[in-house]
Scaffold this motif. Sequence first.
Motif, PDB file in Angstrom:
ATOM      1  N   GLY A 123       0.931  -1.218   0.009  1.00 31.98           N
ATOM      2  CA  GLY A 123      -0.052   0.118   0.109  1.00 31.98           C
ATOM      3  C   GLY A 123       0.755   1.259   0.174  1.00 31.98           C
ATOM      4  O   GLY A 123       0.333   2.219  -0.086  1.00 31.98           O
ATOM      5  N   THR A 124       2.103   1.207   0.141  1.00 27.08           N
ATOM      6  CA  THR A 124       2.947   2.203   0.285  1.00 27.08           C
ATOM      7  C   THR A 124       3.908   2.267  -1.198  1.00 27.08           C
ATOM      8  O   THR A 124       4.979   2.811  -1.077  1.00 27.08           O
ATOM      9  CB  THR A 124       3.784   2.222   1.532  1.00 27.08           C
ATOM     10  OG1 THR A 124       4.695   1.012   1.455  1.00 27.08           O
ATOM     11  CG2 THR A 124       2.959   2.418   2.556  1.00 27.08           C
ATOM     12  N   GLU A 125       3.353   1.986  -2.247  1.00 27.82           N
ATOM     13  CA  GLU A 125       4.120   1.831  -3.341  1.00 27.82           C
ATOM     14  C   GLU A 125       4.631   3.245  -3.743  1.00 27.82           C
ATOM     15  O   GLU A 125       4.007   4.360  -3.685  1.00 27.82           O
ATOM     16  CB  GLU A 125       3.351   1.103  -4.491  1.00 27.82           C
ATOM     17  CG  GLU A 125       2.888  -0.161  -4.349  1.00 27.82           C
ATOM     18  CD  GLU A 125       1.599  -0.444  -3.348  1.00 27.82           C
ATOM     19  OE1 GLU A 125       1.314  -1.516  -3.111  1.00 27.82           O
ATOM     20  OE2 GLU A 125       1.022   0.689  -3.066  1.00 27.82           O
TER      21      GLU A 125
ATOM     22  N   ASN B 287       7.460  -7.129  -4.098  1.00 27.56           N
ATOM     23  CA  ASN B 287       6.718  -8.022  -3.203  1.00 27.56           C
ATOM     24  C   ASN B 287       5.197  -7.937  -3.727  1.00 27.56           C
ATOM     25  O   ASN B 287       4.580  -9.004  -3.888  1.00 27.56           O
ATOM     26  CB  ASN B 287       6.948  -7.529  -1.681  1.00 27.56           C
ATOM     27  CG  ASN B 287       7.837  -8.233  -1.081  1.00 27.56           C
ATOM     28  OD1 ASN B 287       7.574  -9.523  -0.564  1.00 27.56           O
ATOM     29  ND2 ASN B 287       8.925  -7.622  -0.866  1.00 27.56           N
ATOM     30  N   ASP B 288       4.674  -6.751  -4.190  1.00 23.73           N
ATOM     31  CA  ASP B 288       3.462  -6.707  -4.741  1.00 23.73           C
ATOM     32  C   ASP B 288       3.258  -7.747  -6.053  1.00 23.73           C
ATOM     33  O   ASP B 288       2.145  -8.431  -5.829  1.00 23.73           O
ATOM     34  CB  ASP B 288       3.100  -5.241  -5.171  1.00 23.73           C
ATOM     35  CG  ASP B 288       2.684  -4.360  -4.058  1.00 23.73           C
ATOM     36  OD1 ASP B 288       2.585  -4.852  -2.796  1.00 23.73           O
ATOM     37  OD2 ASP B 288       2.465  -3.249  -4.167  1.00 23.73           O
ATOM     38  N   PHE B 289       4.126  -7.604  -7.081  1.00 22.23           N
ATOM     39  CA  PHE B 289       3.769  -8.175  -8.189  1.00 22.23           C
ATOM     40  C   PHE B 289       4.382  -9.695  -8.145  1.00 22.23           C
ATOM     41  O   PHE B 289       3.585 -10.694  -8.819  1.00 22.23           O
ATOM     42  CB  PHE B 289       4.571  -7.519  -9.333  1.00 22.23           C
ATOM     43  CG  PHE B 289       3.868  -6.337  -9.774  1.00 22.23           C
ATOM     44  CD1 PHE B 289       2.835  -6.319 -10.703  1.00 22.23           C
ATOM     45  CD2 PHE B 289       4.112  -4.872  -9.342  1.00 22.23           C
ATOM     46  CE1 PHE B 289       2.298  -5.274 -11.228  1.00 22.23           C
ATOM     47  CE2 PHE B 289       3.475  -3.863  -9.600  1.00 22.23           C
ATOM     48  CZ  PHE B 289       2.313  -3.998 -10.797  1.00 22.23           C
TER      49      PHE B 289
ATOM     50  N   TYR C  88      -2.645 -11.287  -2.896  1.00 23.99           N
ATOM     51  CA  TYR C  88      -3.392 -10.072  -2.375  1.00 23.99           C
ATOM     52  C   TYR C  88      -2.576  -9.204  -1.719  1.00 23.99           C
ATOM     53  O   TYR C  88      -1.432  -9.743  -1.301  1.00 23.99           O
ATOM     54  CB  TYR C  88      -4.530 -10.683  -1.231  1.00 23.99           C
ATOM     55  CG  TYR C  88      -5.471 -11.770  -1.649  1.00 23.99           C
ATOM     56  CD1 TYR C  88      -6.622 -11.271  -2.079  1.00 23.99           C
ATOM     57  CD2 TYR C  88      -5.091 -13.009  -1.539  1.00 23.99           C
ATOM     58  CE1 TYR C  88      -7.527 -12.263  -2.600  1.00 23.99           C
ATOM     59  CE2 TYR C  88      -5.836 -14.018  -2.119  1.00 23.99           C
ATOM     60  CZ  TYR C  88      -7.066 -13.536  -2.551  1.00 23.99           C
ATOM     61  OH  TYR C  88      -7.923 -14.591  -3.183  1.00 23.99           O
ATOM     62  N   LEU C  89      -2.832  -7.932  -1.636  1.00 28.80           N
ATOM     63  CA  LEU C  89      -2.268  -7.028  -0.859  1.00 28.80           C
ATOM     64  C   LEU C  89      -3.062  -6.339   0.411  1.00 28.80           C
ATOM     65  O   LEU C  89      -4.126  -5.790  -0.028  1.00 28.80           O
ATOM     66  CB  LEU C  89      -1.880  -5.704  -2.000  1.00 28.80           C
ATOM     67  CG  LEU C  89      -1.205  -6.043  -3.372  1.00 28.80           C
ATOM     68  CD1 LEU C  89      -1.038  -4.755  -4.317  1.00 28.80           C
ATOM     69  CD2 LEU C  89       0.020  -6.844  -3.080  1.00 28.80           C
ATOM     70  N   VAL C  90      -2.713  -6.630   1.318  1.00 29.36           N
ATOM     71  CA  VAL C  90      -3.444  -6.320   2.394  1.00 29.36           C
ATOM     72  C   VAL C  90      -3.038  -5.190   3.469  1.00 29.36           C
ATOM     73  O   VAL C  90      -1.679  -5.433   3.969  1.00 29.36           O
ATOM     74  CB  VAL C  90      -4.009  -7.905   3.198  1.00 29.36           C
ATOM     75  CG1 VAL C  90      -5.150  -7.501   4.379  1.00 29.36           C
ATOM     76  CG2 VAL C  90      -4.513  -8.900   2.226  1.00 29.36           C
ATOM     77  N   ASN C  91      -3.810  -4.369   4.011  1.00 29.81           N
ATOM     78  CA  ASN C  91      -3.358  -3.433   4.970  1.00 29.81           C
ATOM     79  C   ASN C  91      -3.463  -4.251   6.349  1.00 29.81           C
ATOM     80  O   ASN C  91      -3.934  -5.132   6.399  1.00 29.81           O
ATOM     81  CB  ASN C  91      -4.254  -2.257   5.031  1.00 29.81           C
ATOM     82  CG  ASN C  91      -3.393  -0.952   5.543  1.00 29.81           C
ATOM     83  OD1 ASN C  91      -2.418  -1.167   6.093  1.00 29.81           O
ATOM     84  ND2 ASN C  91      -3.961   0.222   5.402  1.00 29.81           N
ATOM     85  N   TRP C  92      -2.771  -3.649   7.477  1.00 26.18           N
ATOM     86  CA  TRP C  92      -2.849  -4.193   8.733  1.00 26.18           C
ATOM     87  C   TRP C  92      -4.308  -4.555   9.490  1.00 26.18           C
ATOM     88  O   TRP C  92      -4.472  -5.282   9.925  1.00 26.18           O
ATOM     89  CB  TRP C  92      -2.051  -3.275   9.535  1.00 26.18           C
ATOM     90  CG  TRP C  92      -2.986  -1.679  10.008  1.00 26.18           C
ATOM     91  CD1 TRP C  92      -3.063  -0.825   9.352  1.00 26.18           C
ATOM     92  CD2 TRP C  92      -3.743  -1.738  11.239  1.00 26.18           C
ATOM     93  NE1 TRP C  92      -3.953   0.271   9.890  1.00 26.18           N
ATOM     94  CE2 TRP C  92      -4.555  -0.497  11.037  1.00 26.18           C
ATOM     95  CE3 TRP C  92      -4.037  -2.582  12.249  1.00 26.18           C
ATOM     96  CZ2 TRP C  92      -5.322   0.093  12.115  1.00 26.18           C
ATOM     97  CZ3 TRP C  92      -5.092  -2.060  13.170  1.00 26.18           C
ATOM     98  CH2 TRP C  92      -5.570  -0.734  13.155  1.00 26.18           C
TER      99      TRP C  92
END
Length: 350
Positions: free
Chosen positions: A166-168, A195-197, A301-305
């Motif tokens: 989330g901080t890309e 890491n995202d991709f 998935y990209l997941v926030n805290w």
Amino acid sequence: MVALDIVHASNAQLRELGPGLVALFVGGTSGIGEYTAKAFVRNTVSPHVYLVGRNAAAAERIIHECKALNHDGNVEFLKADVTELGEVDRVCQEVGKREKHINLLVQSQGNMTLKGRDENSEGLDRKFTLNYYSRMRFITNLLPLLRNATSTPPHFSRILSILSAGTEGRVNFEDLELKNTFSRMRCATHTIVMNDFMAEEFAAREPRTSFIHSAPLAVNTGLARELPLWARLPIKALSPLMAPFMVGADETGARQLFIATSGLFPPAKPAGDSVLAAGVPVPKGLSVAKGANGKVGSGGYLVNWNGEITGKEALLKEYHDKGVGKIVWEHTMGIFDRVEKINQAKADVK
């Protein structure tokens, strides 16, 4: 935001997966890795857990504390400096000798060094390796064991990389490994995007396993101890002021375990007939999450805290349109080939 009581209720359901789950926590001897490992031990039946890290004394303490949390748990320490991929390979070989499957791989290794580019013997920056290359190497090496976990009940296979989803930011594709343009900020940006991709790329290739990149928010992990005194003192002084904006140890562990195991983030094609192959059943009132590729239940998935999907949509769409997933995949596999040759040459000399 997923309420904390829902998180705890979901984690408690991990017992329904039955005894003998196997989990590997890289960076598990401190901070977020430690907190998540303890949450796993607390909520599972007769788990077998491996902690990978450098600090044997910390590992001994954690093992003792985990025994108090779950008398039937088996927690072991594997000492390794995973700033070098050769060490990653060694640890994976050791695990492969002991286990036929792995259900959960959680990675949170990292440091807070203020150094510039600090190359290891393999020609890679150590911080970059902790945040990215070592994580992808663990996944690649352990895929056979993760696949094996999908072939027998409860068919449960998950991977969580805890960094900063989330901080890309903008990436220099002419120097992905930052050989010539390294800075700490660029290192953070590159490793986050990569890491995202890779979560998405692995999910497409391994549809029976979930791949998740998460963010932990602000947590007191103890990494500041690695900083020089002049940098540690201001952090210590500001800690009381930062406390209201930080997530506590127990909550952090519970939330990261939830992200790693919930059916909100299932594999693209869960294996077997068991509903638990998709993860702990989705809490009432919630639904399966949208993956990094924009498709619900994609497996990556990209997941926030707090359990919510994250990611800078406009930038990630631009990068998707440019085929960044393929670029990052090919770069990573090329680095692995290069390092394998370096390490084989070292072995031949010996």
